[in-house]
Enzyme design. Structure first.
Site, mmCIF file in Angstrom:
data_model
loop_
_atom_site.group_PDB
_atom_site.id
_atom_site.type_symbol
_atom_site.label_atom_id
_atom_site.label_comp_id
_atom_site.label_asym_id
_atom_site.label_seq_id
_atom_site.Cartn_x
_atom_site.Cartn_y
_atom_site.Cartn_z
ATOM 1 N N ARG A 57 -23.538 9.777 13.706
ATOM 2 C CA ARG A 57 -23.084 9.800 12.313
ATOM 3 C C ARG A 57 -21.713 9.148 12.239
ATOM 4 O O ARG A 57 -20.931 9.238 13.187
ATOM 5 C CB ARG A 57 -22.965 11.248 11.784
ATOM 6 C CG ARG A 57 -24.287 12.003 11.694
ATOM 7 C CD ARG A 57 -25.163 11.465 10.559
ATOM 8 N NE ARG A 57 -26.345 12.297 10.373
ATOM 9 C CZ ARG A 57 -27.512 12.113 10.995
ATOM 10 N NH1 ARG A 57 -27.657 11.133 11.888
ATOM 11 N NH2 ARG A 57 -28.541 12.919 10.736
ATOM 12 N N LEU A 67 -8.202 8.657 2.247
ATOM 13 C CA LEU A 67 -7.832 10.075 2.398
ATOM 14 C C LEU A 67 -6.634 10.202 3.338
ATOM 15 O O LEU A 67 -5.820 11.108 3.202
ATOM 16 C CB LEU A 67 -9.007 10.877 2.972
ATOM 17 C CG LEU A 67 -10.156 11.168 2.015
ATOM 18 C CD1 LEU A 67 -11.305 11.819 2.757
ATOM 19 C CD2 LEU A 67 -9.674 12.059 0.883
ATOM 20 N N GLY A 114 0.843 -1.201 0.000
ATOM 21 C CA GLY A 114 0.000 0.000 0.000
ATOM 22 C C GLY A 114 0.873 1.244 0.000
ATOM 23 O O GLY A 114 1.890 1.278 0.684
ATOM 24 N N ARG A 117 -24.510 15.809 18.401
ATOM 25 C CA ARG A 117 -24.476 14.454 17.861
ATOM 26 C C ARG A 117 -23.266 13.665 18.379
ATOM 27 O O ARG A 117 -22.294 14.235 18.863
ATOM 28 C CB ARG A 117 -24.377 14.490 16.339
ATOM 29 C CG ARG A 117 -25.693 14.735 15.671
ATOM 30 C CD ARG A 117 -25.500 14.888 14.178
ATOM 31 N NE ARG A 117 -26.790 15.050 13.526
ATOM 32 C CZ ARG A 117 -26.962 15.616 12.352
ATOM 33 N NH1 ARG A 117 -25.932 16.099 11.681
ATOM 34 N NH2 ARG A 117 -28.160 15.710 11.830
ATOM 35 N N GLY A 124 -0.277 -9.704 -6.528
ATOM 36 C CA GLY A 124 0.575 -10.053 -7.648
ATOM 37 C C GLY A 124 1.327 -11.338 -7.388
ATOM 38 O O GLY A 124 1.133 -11.987 -6.368
ATOM 39 N N ASP A 128 0.401 2.480 9.150
ATOM 40 C CA ASP A 128 -0.098 1.880 10.398
ATOM 41 C C ASP A 128 0.916 1.930 11.540
ATOM 42 O O ASP A 128 0.553 1.732 12.698
ATOM 43 C CB ASP A 128 -0.491 0.415 10.149
ATOM 44 C CG ASP A 128 -1.730 0.267 9.285
ATOM 45 O OD1 ASP A 128 -2.261 1.303 8.835
ATOM 46 O OD2 ASP A 128 -2.164 -0.876 9.062
ATOM 47 N N MET A 130 -7.684 3.872 9.696
ATOM 48 C CA MET A 130 -6.980 2.626 9.365
ATOM 49 C C MET A 130 -6.181 2.131 10.564
ATOM 50 O O MET A 130 -6.048 2.832 11.576
ATOM 51 C CB MET A 130 -6.091 2.829 8.142
ATOM 52 C CG MET A 130 -6.893 2.876 6.845
ATOM 53 S SD MET A 130 -5.822 2.949 5.400
ATOM 54 C CE MET A 130 -7.041 2.822 4.082
ATOM 55 N N GLY A 131 -5.624 0.952 10.417
ATOM 56 C CA GLY A 131 -4.881 0.306 11.505
ATOM 57 C C GLY A 131 -5.359 -1.131 11.600
ATOM 58 O O GLY A 131 -6.331 -1.405 12.311
HETATM 59 O O1 F6P Z 1 -1.496 -1.642 5.700
HETATM 60 C C1 F6P Z 1 -1.816 -0.316 5.505
HETATM 61 C C2 F6P Z 1 -3.268 -0.151 5.241
HETATM 62 O O2 F6P Z 1 -3.400 1.229 5.138
HETATM 63 C C3 F6P Z 1 -4.225 -0.764 6.265
HETATM 64 O O3 F6P Z 1 -4.432 0.010 7.393
HETATM 65 C C4 F6P Z 1 -5.471 -0.961 5.439
HETATM 66 O O4 F6P Z 1 -6.295 -1.942 5.974
HETATM 67 C C5 F6P Z 1 -4.884 -1.366 4.147
HETATM 68 O O5 F6P Z 1 -3.671 -0.703 4.022
HETATM 69 C C6 F6P Z 1 -5.789 -1.101 2.969
HETATM 70 O O6 F6P Z 1 -5.089 -1.350 1.804
HETATM 71 P P1 F6P Z 1 -5.699 -1.400 0.341
HETATM 72 O O7 F6P Z 1 -6.945 -0.617 0.313
HETATM 73 O O8 F6P Z 1 -4.621 -0.808 -0.525
HETATM 74 O O9 F6P Z 1 -5.902 -2.844 0.036
#
Ligand code: F6P
Length: 365
Positions: A281, A288, A15, A178, A79, A143, A185-186
């Site tokens: 919400r 992003l 990523g 609200r 890949g 992460d 992510m993480g």
């Molecule tokens: O490993 C980094 C990360 O940003 C994760 O937090 C997330 O789950 C993942 O990549 C998403 O990767 P992609 O959308 O590229 O498959």
């Protein structure tokens, strides 16, 4: 007779994250000073084999990329290389494929190959090293879950984006009284949620490392309301498991693909709305937080990594990976760095700071 310059190869895998281009640019400049030319393989490891695809990298064509997000070389987290996991969950790349990579490296006369990637990509680089391919590693992930380095570049940029999102959510949450849930992510670690939660003044932080339940979250919301605070900001890591112990996935996983996490924010918001009859919400920050320009911290870290990677090649220290061990940039064997997960310590100072502020981690602690 005019001799051809020795050459360094570079690739970005997995990523993307802010700071990849800063590493490339730094490696190109350092190479130039040490007498190497540079080429960049396209689309991660895929560019190394049939058809081999690469581009020359020069100070001129990398000028200005220090500040740009993404990677000019392209990347992939799927890949032919990512696919093969052998015995005991160990990655085992087909020897024919490794042979093709070795041939590419030989035919192009590379002095060394810089692989910039996360845990999976570094495991591939380690296989290259064991096969005799001259490789050095540069760790990256937003992460921040790689144990051999105190920080990875990309993390600070992601935290900055998540904090900005919380700042924005705060004003609209307050206006409408609200409960706002921000999913960040993480996968295995709650670093982004924790740091953004602290920086953005979240009231509740939910991370994979701390078990939580809905009673504790609702109690926190009611406690806030009892002192006149009628809005609440919750930040949740995508990899935080539900009280049932389940991960929340947003789509079925295809063969040889990592699980696509996502959706926990909506579940948290829905359950709170049901239990407390309040307006909730959800915002999923998603990619992003992975795009855009790197922060100053990430630019500096990425730059230091890029320069040291080339110096490792010059010294013949193959099989090593650059890392940040404050205050120094150092290197460790790639083999010792892979599968060394860095998670939030539930008893560590950052969590204790949060508790000291009254932030709820959804538990009774
Ligand atoms: O490993 C980094 C990360 O940003 C994760 O937090 C997330 O789950 C993942 O990549 C998403 O990767 P992609 O959308 O590229 O498959």
């Amino acid at each position: 007779m005019k001799t051809q310059k020795p050459c360094v190869g570079i690739l970005t895998s997995g990523g993307d994250c802010p700071g990849l281009n800063a590493v490339i640019r730094a490696a190109v400049l350092a190479s130039e000073r040490l007498g190497y030319s540079c080429i960049g393989f396209l689309r991660g490891f895929e560019g190394l084999v049939d058809p081999v695809e690469y581009m020359p990298l020069t100070p001129a064509n990398t000028n200005g990329i220090l500040t740009t997000g993404g990677t000019i070389l392209g990347s992939t987290n799927r890949g032919q290389f990512s696919a093969t996991v052998g015995e005991n969950d160990r990655l085992s790349i087909d020897r024919g494929l490794l042979g093709s990579v070795a041939r590419t490296v030989h035919q192009l006369g590379l002095s060394g190959l810089i692989c910039i990637g996360g845990d999976g990509s570094l495991a591939i680089a380690d296989q290259f090293h064991q096969f005799g391919i001259p490789v050095v590693g540069v760790p990256k992930t937003i992460d921040n879950d790689l144990g051999a380095t105190a920080f990875t570049f990309g993390f600070d940029s992601a935290v900055s984006a998540a904090t900005d999102a919380l700042d924005r959510l705060r004003t609209t949450a307050a206006s409408h009284e609200r409960i706002m849930v921000l999913e960040v992510m993480g996968r295995h670690a709650g670093w982004i949620a924790l740091h953004a939660g602290l920086a953005g003044g979240a009231d509740v932080i939910l991370i994979p490392e701390i078990s939580w339940d809905f009673d504790a979250i609702c109690q926190k919301i009611m406690n806030r309301e009892s002192v006149g605070r009628r809005h609440t900001l919750i930040v949740v890591a995508e990899g935080a498991t539900l009280p049932t112990g389940d991960l929340v996935c947003m789509a079925p996983t295809e063969v040889n693909e990592q699980v696509k996490l996502g959706g926990i924010g909506q579940i948290v918001a829905g359950e709170i709305a049901k239990r407390l009859d309040r307006q909730t919400r959800t915002v999923v920050l998603g990619h992003l937080q992975r795009g855009g320009s790197p922060t100053t911290f990430d630019r500096v870290l990425a730059t230091e990594f890029g320069v040291l990677a080339v110096q490792l090649i010059q010294k013949g220290r193959f099989g090593e990976m650059v890392c940040y061990r404050p205050p120094e940039i150092e290197s460790v064997p790639i083999a010792s760095a892979i599968k060394l997960l860095s998670q939030v310590d539930p008893h560590g100072s950052a969590v204790q700071t949060g508790r000291g502020l009254g932030i709820s981690f959804g538990d009774t602690g």
